[in-house]
Design a protein around this motif. Structure first.
Motif, PDB file in Angstrom:
ATOM      1  N   LYS A 190       0.909  -1.229  -0.083  1.00 25.62           N
ATOM      2  CA  LYS A 190      -0.046  -0.052   0.023  1.00 25.62           C
ATOM      3  C   LYS A 190       0.818   1.191  -0.132  1.00 25.62           C
ATOM      4  N   PRO A 191       0.384   2.487  -0.640  1.00 27.87           N
ATOM      5  CA  PRO A 191       1.386   3.471  -0.461  1.00 27.87           C
ATOM      6  C   PRO A 191       1.817   3.854   0.954  1.00 27.87           C
ATOM      7  N   ARG A 192       1.173   3.775   2.025  1.00 22.28           N
ATOM      8  CA  ARG A 192       1.662   4.117   3.304  1.00 22.28           C
ATOM      9  C   ARG A 192       2.766   3.245   3.705  1.00 22.28           C
ATOM     10  N   GLN A 193       2.555   1.843   3.448  1.00 22.46           N
ATOM     11  CA  GLN A 193       3.721   0.789   3.577  1.00 22.46           C
ATOM     12  C   GLN A 193       5.002   0.997   2.917  1.00 22.46           C
ATOM     13  N   LEU A 194       4.800   1.506   1.448  1.00 24.57           N
ATOM     14  CA  LEU A 194       5.998   1.976   0.716  1.00 24.57           C
ATOM     15  C   LEU A 194       6.664   3.021   1.362  1.00 24.57           C
ATOM     16  N   GLU A 195       5.792   4.090   1.851  1.00 26.93           N
ATOM     17  CA  GLU A 195       6.306   5.415   2.322  1.00 26.93           C
ATOM     18  C   GLU A 195       7.251   5.135   3.714  1.00 26.93           C
ATOM     19  N   ILE A 196       6.485   4.196   4.527  1.00 22.75           N
ATOM     20  CA  ILE A 196       7.176   3.548   5.772  1.00 22.75           C
ATOM     21  C   ILE A 196       8.711   3.051   5.401  1.00 22.75           C
TER      22      ILE A 196
ATOM     23  N   GLU B 155       9.527  -6.544  11.801  1.00 22.46           N
ATOM     24  CA  GLU B 155       8.801  -6.798  10.669  1.00 22.46           C
ATOM     25  C   GLU B 155       9.011  -5.661   9.629  1.00 22.46           C
ATOM     26  N   ILE B 156       9.309  -4.477  10.057  1.00 24.36           N
ATOM     27  CA  ILE B 156       9.550  -3.510   8.833  1.00 24.36           C
ATOM     28  C   ILE B 156      11.061  -3.826   8.296  1.00 24.36           C
ATOM     29  N   LEU B 157      12.054  -4.348   8.920  1.00 27.78           N
ATOM     30  CA  LEU B 157      13.389  -4.674   8.488  1.00 27.78           C
ATOM     31  C   LEU B 157      12.920  -5.912   7.322  1.00 27.78           C
ATOM     32  N   ALA B 158      12.175  -6.866   7.977  1.00 26.14           N
ATOM     33  CA  ALA B 158      11.948  -8.094   6.982  1.00 26.14           C
ATOM     34  C   ALA B 158      10.999  -7.457   5.715  1.00 26.14           C
ATOM     35  N   ALA B 159      10.145  -6.699   5.758  1.00 26.28           N
ATOM     36  CA  ALA B 159       9.381  -6.178   4.699  1.00 26.28           C
ATOM     37  C   ALA B 159      10.480  -5.379   3.641  1.00 26.28           C
TER      38      ALA B 159
END
Length: 195
Positions: free
Chosen positions: A4-10, A51-55
């Motif tokens: 999602k756009p927000r996930q990509l931004e993160i 989870e952020i690093l894995a993503a």
């Protein structure tokens, strides 16, 4: 990998923090501040720093999966040229996204979690299988030396590329890595070529 756009931004903000401050500087608090919302809002997208690093690593893998296997599969293109394109593509991407080098070369990240370690292994195996396919084609067509097994030549090429990337990272991305890699890959091709 659909984000999602927000996930990509993160993920992009996480990458910027990794680049500027390393893995230690990446906290949910600093990330929330960078993106401009609360930590609780951040948790709606990702449950933890892990989870952020894995993503982030899964995002790199998905990008590599789109770029590298198609280059390796170009059997109508000479193996030497495919190696140039493959390593060139990877270098180009890393030059535009240096935070991935920070993540890949972070010793602390390797022991951070099983999920992160598995993501890093997937990245390594994807690169390995792409290089190996080109080397095997080159040996089959007598373009590359067959004295050394394809698996070993693959390790040599990948290890050499990794060393150059590590040097570039340790020198804070200060030298012209594209010129260095172009010369580097030409030298490696000369070493493994039968011509």
């Amino acid at each position: 990998m659909e984000l999602k756009p927000r996930q990509l931004e993160i993920l992009e903000a996480a990458g910027a923090i990794l680049y500027e401050e390393g893995v230690g500087g990446l906290t949910t608090k600093s990330l929330a501040k960078r993106v401009g919302f609360t930590e609780s809002a951040l948790y709606r997208h990702y449950a933890s720093k892990e989870e952020i690093l894995a993503a982030l690593l899964q995002y790199l893998y998905a990008n590599m999966e789109k770029r590298l296997p198609p280059i390796a599969a170009m059997t109508e293109v000479a193996p030497e040229e495919r190696l140039r394109r493959l390593f060139g593509s990877q270098l180009e991407y890393l030059a535009e996204h240096p935070h991935f080098l920070v993540a890949i070369f972070s010793d602390g990240l390797l022991t951070y979690s099983t999920a992160i370690k598995e993501s890093m292994l997937r990245i390594m195996f994807l690169m390995r299988s792409s290089v190996l396919r080109i080397i095997e084609d080159g040996q089959k067509n007598k373009v590359f030396i067959a004295l050394i097994p394809a698996e070993e030549l693959t390790h040599i090429l990948m290890g050499s590329f990794r060393l150059l990337m590590l040097q570039w990272r340790l020198e804070n991305f200060k030298f012209d890595v594209k010129t260095a890699e172009n010369q580097h890959i030409e030298n490696l091709i000369s070493l493994i070529s039968t011509r």
